[in-house]
Write a protein that holds these residues in place. Structure first.
Motif, PDB file in Angstrom:
ATOM      1  N   ARG A  13     116.610 -21.904 -32.241  1.00  0.00           N
ATOM      2  CA  ARG A  13     116.746 -20.611 -31.576  1.00  0.00           C
ATOM      3  C   ARG A  13     115.437 -19.832 -31.533  1.00  0.00           C
ATOM      4  O   ARG A  13     115.292 -18.894 -30.761  1.00  0.00           O
ATOM      5  CB  ARG A  13     117.818 -19.763 -32.276  1.00  0.00           C
ATOM      6  N   ASN A  14     114.476 -20.215 -32.376  1.00  0.00           N
ATOM      7  CA  ASN A  14     113.223 -19.473 -32.418  1.00  0.00           C
ATOM      8  C   ASN A  14     112.198 -19.995 -31.412  1.00  0.00           C
ATOM      9  O   ASN A  14     111.621 -19.207 -30.661  1.00  0.00           O
ATOM     10  CB  ASN A  14     112.630 -19.528 -33.836  1.00  0.00           C
ATOM     11  N   CYS A  15     111.981 -21.320 -31.396  1.00  0.00           N
ATOM     12  CA  CYS A  15     110.938 -21.872 -30.517  1.00  0.00           C
ATOM     13  C   CYS A  15     111.481 -22.799 -29.439  1.00  0.00           C
ATOM     14  O   CYS A  15     110.744 -23.190 -28.531  1.00  0.00           O
ATOM     15  CB  CYS A  15     109.887 -22.606 -31.344  1.00  0.00           C
ATOM     16  N   GLN A  29     111.896 -22.639 -38.957  1.00  0.00           N
ATOM     17  CA  GLN A  29     113.119 -21.848 -39.094  1.00  0.00           C
ATOM     18  C   GLN A  29     114.313 -22.771 -39.317  1.00  0.00           C
ATOM     19  O   GLN A  29     114.392 -23.865 -38.763  1.00  0.00           O
ATOM     20  CB  GLN A  29     113.348 -20.997 -37.845  1.00  0.00           C
ATOM     21  N   ARG A  73     114.926 -10.317 -29.670  1.00  0.00           N
ATOM     22  CA  ARG A  73     114.575 -11.634 -30.195  1.00  0.00           C
ATOM     23  C   ARG A  73     115.197 -11.870 -31.567  1.00  0.00           C
ATOM     24  O   ARG A  73     115.652 -12.978 -31.865  1.00  0.00           O
ATOM     25  CB  ARG A  73     113.050 -11.764 -30.267  1.00  0.00           C
ATOM     26  N   GLN A  78     115.409 -15.482 -33.064  1.00  0.00           N
ATOM     27  CA  GLN A  78     113.964 -15.721 -33.162  1.00  0.00           C
ATOM     28  C   GLN A  78     113.395 -14.814 -34.263  1.00  0.00           C
ATOM     29  O   GLN A  78     112.842 -13.759 -33.993  1.00  0.00           O
ATOM     30  CB  GLN A  78     113.296 -15.450 -31.816  1.00  0.00           C
TER      31      GLN A  78
END
Length: 255
Positions: A13-15, A29, A73, A78
């Motif tokens: 979900r972050n990158c 993460q 975010r 994120q």
């Protein structure tokens, strides 16, 4: 010979990288990070008070220029680059207290005719609380924005506020308080140089600007006119909640 089935990948979900383990190989993460949950949010807040990641200054800068992006975010998952909202709040309160003590608070001279000893106990308590709030910008911001959480679902409930749960709304509120504390911390030296009316105008202008843009991006409307109408309704609702809370406090104090 049977072929081994490949484990289905999970998108970070972050990158956005595809992961097959508990942690993303690109950003680190946890792949279990998902939507903020009411059940675990406050537990994560308490655990986060004991650590602050290296993204403090990155988070602070982004909160000052576009807090709605940080909130969006963080809620979407994120979170590696950002300091948790409660950790930011604790640190900013600490820095603000240290700076106020270093620069020196404004001296409030009590008029000779105001003899508190002859007043009622309720009046003395109220006077002490009012003096404390007047000289404590951190406490002012924390108290003034308590009604903000209640006003959002009331005004924007039909425009998307219901799609956010309480944990996500509370997270957004904490980040907004962090934003205002940051601005107050940066501009605090000006309070000892410029006239009080000018610094109050600057603080109020920035507050209205940043809150209006944050609500505009959180709950987009079809027209600017409609956005303004909803924002005015939001302000009036928050003021009404604040007035009710103030009235109840006065009644409890016996005024």
């Amino acid at each position: 010979m049977t072929k081994k089935k490949k484990k289905p990948g999970i998108r970070c979900r972050n990158c956005g990288a595809i992961c097959t383990a508990k942690f993303c190989p690109e950003c680190g993460q946890a792949t279990s990070v998902g939507r903020l949950a009411n059940r675990t949010f406050f537990v994560d807040l308490l655990s986060g008070l004991l650590r602050v990641n290296r993204g403090f200054f990155y988070t602070a800068w982004n909160l000052l220029i576009h807090p709605w992006e940080v909130i969006r975010r963080y809620i979407r998952g994120q979170r590696v680059a950002y300091t948790q909202p409660m950790s930011m709040l604790i640190l900013l309160c600490f820095f603000s207290t240290v700076l106020t003590g270093y620069t020196g608070a404004k001296v409030v001279v009590t008029a000779p005719e105001l003899d508190l000893a002859t007043r009622s106990s309720a009046y003395r308590v109220g006077y002490g609380v009012a003096t404390f709030l007047k000289d404590s910008p951190v406490v002012q911001i924390l108290i003034l924005y308590v009604p903000a959480l209640l006003a959002v679902p009331v005004v924007y409930g039909r425009k998307g506020a219901r799609r956010y749960n309480f944990a996500e709304l509370f997270c957004a509120l904490l980040y907004m308080i962090d934003t205002l504390l940051l601005f107050n911390l940066i501009t605090q030296p000006l309070h000892y140089i410029l006239p009080e009316m000018l610094t109050s105008t600057i603080d109020t202008g920035y507050t209205l600007f940043i809150i209006s843009f944050s609500l505009y991006h959180a709950f987009p409307m079809h027209s600017v006119k409609k956005s303004i109408i909803y924002f005015v309704a939001y302000l009036l609702t928050a003021i009404a909640f604040y007035a009710i809370i103030t009235f109840l406090l006065f009644r409890l104090a016996g005024w």
